[in-house]
Design a protein around this motif. Structure first.
Motif, short mmCIF file in Angstrom:
data_model
loop_
_atom_site.label_atom_id
_atom_site.label_comp_id
_atom_site.label_asym_id
_atom_site.label_seq_id
_atom_site.Cartn_x
_atom_site.Cartn_y
_atom_site.Cartn_z
N THR A 1 5.79 1.69 0.67
CA THR A 1 6.58 2.43 1.66
C THR A 1 5.71 3.51 2.29
O THR A 1 5.06 4.28 1.58
CB THR A 1 7.81 3.09 1.01
N VAL A 2 5.71 3.58 3.62
CA VAL A 2 4.98 4.61 4.35
C VAL A 2 5.97 5.38 5.22
O VAL A 2 6.76 4.77 5.96
CB VAL A 2 3.86 4.01 5.22
N ALA A 3 5.95 6.69 5.12
CA ALA A 3 6.79 7.55 5.96
C ALA A 3 5.93 8.71 6.44
O ALA A 3 4.73 8.76 6.20
CB ALA A 3 8.01 8.04 5.17
N SER A 4 6.56 9.66 7.13
CA SER A 4 5.82 10.79 7.68
C SER A 4 5.25 11.66 6.56
O SER A 4 5.99 12.35 5.85
CB SER A 4 6.74 11.62 8.57
N GLY A 5 3.95 11.62 6.38
CA GLY A 5 3.29 12.44 5.39
C GLY A 5 3.36 11.94 3.96
O GLY A 5 2.83 12.58 3.05
N THR A 6 4.04 10.79 3.73
CA THR A 6 4.19 10.26 2.38
C THR A 6 3.87 8.77 2.35
O THR A 6 4.10 8.06 3.32
CB THR A 6 5.61 10.47 1.83
N GLU A 7 3.34 8.34 1.21
CA GLU A 7 3.05 6.93 0.98
C GLU A 7 3.39 6.64 -0.48
O GLU A 7 2.99 7.40 -1.37
CB GLU A 7 1.59 6.64 1.26
N THR A 8 4.14 5.56 -0.73
CA THR A 8 4.60 5.27 -2.08
C THR A 8 4.35 3.82 -2.44
O THR A 8 4.60 2.92 -1.63
CB THR A 8 6.11 5.55 -2.22
N PHE A 9 3.87 3.61 -3.67
CA PHE A 9 3.73 2.28 -4.23
C PHE A 9 4.74 2.15 -5.37
O PHE A 9 4.72 2.94 -6.31
CB PHE A 9 2.31 2.06 -4.75
N HIS A 10 5.62 1.14 -5.27
CA HIS A 10 6.73 0.98 -6.21
C HIS A 10 6.47 -0.22 -7.14
O HIS A 10 6.24 -1.34 -6.67
CB HIS A 10 8.04 0.69 -5.46
N VAL B 1 3.14 -9.73 -20.09
CA VAL B 1 3.17 -10.08 -18.66
C VAL B 1 2.34 -9.05 -17.92
O VAL B 1 2.57 -7.83 -18.04
CB VAL B 1 4.60 -10.11 -18.11
N LEU B 2 1.37 -9.52 -17.14
CA LEU B 2 0.50 -8.65 -16.37
C LEU B 2 0.99 -8.54 -14.94
O LEU B 2 1.27 -9.55 -14.29
CB LEU B 2 -0.92 -9.20 -16.39
N ARG B 3 1.13 -7.30 -14.44
CA ARG B 3 1.55 -7.06 -13.06
C ARG B 3 0.47 -6.22 -12.39
O ARG B 3 0.16 -5.11 -12.85
CB ARG B 3 2.91 -6.37 -13.00
N ARG B 4 -0.09 -6.73 -11.30
CA ARG B 4 -1.21 -6.07 -10.64
C ARG B 4 -0.73 -5.04 -9.62
O ARG B 4 0.32 -5.20 -8.98
CB ARG B 4 -2.10 -7.10 -9.96
N ALA B 5 -1.54 -4.01 -9.43
CA ALA B 5 -1.22 -2.94 -8.48
C ALA B 5 -1.03 -3.47 -7.07
O ALA B 5 -0.19 -2.98 -6.32
CB ALA B 5 -2.31 -1.88 -8.51
N ALA B 6 -1.81 -4.48 -6.70
CA ALA B 6 -1.75 -5.01 -5.34
C ALA B 6 -0.42 -5.68 -5.03
O ALA B 6 -0.09 -5.89 -3.86
CB ALA B 6 -2.89 -6.01 -5.11
N ASP B 7 0.37 -6.02 -6.05
CA ASP B 7 1.65 -6.70 -5.85
C ASP B 7 2.82 -5.73 -5.74
O ASP B 7 3.97 -6.17 -5.61
CB ASP B 7 1.90 -7.68 -7.00
N LEU C 1 -7.57 -4.18 -16.95
CA LEU C 1 -6.62 -3.63 -15.99
C LEU C 1 -7.26 -2.48 -15.24
O LEU C 1 -8.04 -1.70 -15.82
CB LEU C 1 -5.35 -3.14 -16.68
N GLY C 2 -6.91 -2.37 -13.95
CA GLY C 2 -7.35 -1.26 -13.13
C GLY C 2 -6.22 -0.29 -12.88
O GLY C 2 -5.07 -0.49 -13.32
N ALA C 3 -6.50 0.77 -12.14
CA ALA C 3 -5.49 1.77 -11.83
C ALA C 3 -4.32 1.13 -11.09
O ALA C 3 -4.50 0.37 -10.14
CB ALA C 3 -6.09 2.88 -10.99
N GLY C 4 -3.11 1.42 -11.55
CA GLY C 4 -1.90 0.87 -10.95
C GLY C 4 -1.43 -0.43 -11.57
O GLY C 4 -0.30 -0.85 -11.34
#
Length: 219
Positions: A16-25, A6-12, A190-193
């Motif tokens: 989450t964006v907060a003060s000074g932080t950004e997270t991709f889950h 099963v392929l899951r792409r980074a764009a999906d 596959l690309g990064a993420g």
């Protein structure tokens, strides 16, 4: 592509964006909940963190989890209740086994350069005292051991080279997360993420000039 992959792409990924932080889950995390995406095998979180200079996460608590961290760019300042305090840089795999309970704080160790790291969490088989470990991972192409975890999985770093592929034998399933791409897994690029989830036995061939892939092999 076989049905066992099963392929899951980074764009999906959740974002989450907060003060000074950004997270991709990659999986359900915090306010992001999807009952069909709460983990794969023993892996319950893969978070790509981007931390501004001087920012980060103050002391917080974990239990019953293996926490594995890999710095992509910059320097991570780490402090935890096991007594470990210092910096983690690219090329070092860090593991904090939370056990019955641990607190830690993570901040950008630089006041001028951004920080980017991947943090992964697994269901742990350690219910006793927390433990800390880290291991330097060799540079260059190949399939490299990292740091042991108290979980039904083993983490490797795969780096196919310009003249050499990486062959993977999967017995009980695997999760592959690309930290640097592009990387081809057989005929899929596959690309990064991006991630590939593999159920059951399989054989994979990784190719790419400068790619890097986290490989969780399940036991």
């Amino acid at each position: 592509m076989p049905e066992s992959r099963v392929l899951r792409r980074a764009a999906d990924r959740f974002h989450t964006v907060a003060s000074g932080t950004e997270t991709f889950h990659s999986f359900s995390y915090g306010r992001h909940y999807d009952p069909d995406n709460v983990g794969f095998g023993p892996v319950i979180a893969i978070n790509e963190e981007r931390i501004a200079p001087g920012a980060g996460y103050d002391e917080h608590h974990h239990a019953d989890a293996e926490i594995v961290t890999w710095v992509l760019d910059g320097v991570l300042g780490h402090e935890d209740s096991t007594g470990h305090c210092g910096e983690v840089r690219p090329g070092v795999a860090q593991r904090l086994s939370a056990g019955a309970g641990v607190t830690h704080a993570e901040r950008n160790g630089s006041d001028v350069e951004p920080l980017r790291f991947v943090q992964m969490m697994l269901r742990s088989t350690n219910w006793d005292e927390p433990e800390y470990a880290q291991a330097a991972v060799p540079d260059g192409p190949g399939l490299h051991e990292t740091v042991p975890v108290h979980a039904d999985a083993r983490l490797l770093v795969a780096r196919p080279g310009p003249d050499a592929s990486v062959e993977l034998e999967v017995e009980h399933g695997a999760l592959l997360h690309v930290t640097r791409g592009p990387v081809s897994i057989d005929d899929t690029t596959l690309g990064a993420g991006d991630e590939m989830h593999v159920t059951g036995p399989d054989r994979l061939r990784l190719t790419g000039r400068d790619g890097e892939v986290f490989v969780w092999l399940f036991r």
